[in-house]
Design a protein around this motif. Structure first.
Motif, short mmCIF file in Angstrom:
data_model
loop_
_atom_site.label_atom_id
_atom_site.label_comp_id
_atom_site.label_asym_id
_atom_site.label_seq_id
_atom_site.Cartn_x
_atom_site.Cartn_y
_atom_site.Cartn_z
N ALA A 151 0.83 -1.21 0.00
CA ALA A 151 0.00 0.00 0.00
C ALA A 151 0.87 1.25 0.00
N GLN A 152 1.90 1.23 0.82
CA GLN A 152 2.79 2.38 0.89
C GLN A 152 3.54 2.57 -0.43
N ARG A 153 4.01 1.47 -1.02
CA ARG A 153 4.79 1.54 -2.26
C ARG A 153 3.98 2.07 -3.43
N ILE A 154 2.71 1.65 -3.51
CA ILE A 154 1.91 2.07 -4.67
C ILE A 154 0.99 3.24 -4.37
N GLY A 155 0.95 3.68 -3.11
CA GLY A 155 0.15 4.84 -2.74
C GLY A 155 -1.35 4.56 -2.74
N ALA A 156 -1.72 3.35 -2.36
CA ALA A 156 -3.14 2.98 -2.30
C ALA A 156 -3.51 2.70 -0.84
#
Length: 177
Positions: A151-156
């Motif tokens: 979630a943090q890596r893809i901004g979701a």
């Protein structure tokens, strides 16, 4: 009984590793290898696998020694944390592998599994997923990232990532079934 030897300086040895001192890594291994093996063995319940975890842990310790931050904890604790996380990642991957193998069905001839996971069907099924969902699955099951890390890596949002992974796995099971 107190020892007159000075305490082992884990932090100094990590700093030496960060500067490329291989002997510092060897000394860290001599000092903590058996303890880290004990931690890994307790988690993975298999000596050979625990040895692999410790090997990977020391590679990570070597390659990431420069990232150690003494403000966040002790050097020894950092090493134990790396080992513990690698062992837990192994267990999570193993659980996923077992779940996918169970979905693929038993191996008919008792030899190497030649089923859908190795025949290219998995790749074809993955291609049917939306790219962002396929990316989440790959990050979770191949690269070993947690849902929160993805979630943090893809901004979701975390809930979205969890739903994508859950629905994508269901779609894979249906496609492979």
């Amino acid at each position: 009984m107190t020892s007159s030897l000075p305490a082992f300086d884990h932090q100094a040895h990590l700093a030496a590793c960060a500067s490329g001192d291989r002997q510092a890594l060897q000394r860290l291994y001599q000092e903590e290898g058996a303890h880290l093996l004990g931690v890994a063995r307790r988690l993975v319940k298999d000596t050979a696998l625990a040895e692999d975890v410790v090997h990977d842990a020391f590679i990570r310790i070597w390659t990431r020694a420069a990232t150690f931050d003494p403000a966040r904890g002790s050097a020894r604790g950092w090493m134990f944390s790396i080992t513990r996380h690698l062992a837990l990642d192994f267990l999570r991957r193993h659980e996923r592998d077992v779940a996918l193998e169970d979905q693929a069905g038993p191996d008919a001839d008792g030899g190497e599994m030649e089923g859908p996971l190795h025949s290219g069907r998995l790749g074809a099924c993955l291609e049917q997923l939306e790219p962002v969902r396929r990316n989440c699955l790959v990050q979770a099951y191949v690269e070993g990232f947690s849902h929160a890390q993805i979630a943090q890596r893809i901004g979701a949002p975390l809930g979205t990532v969890k739903a994508w992974v859950r629905r994508s796995l269901a779609a894979l099971r249906e496609c492979l079934g």
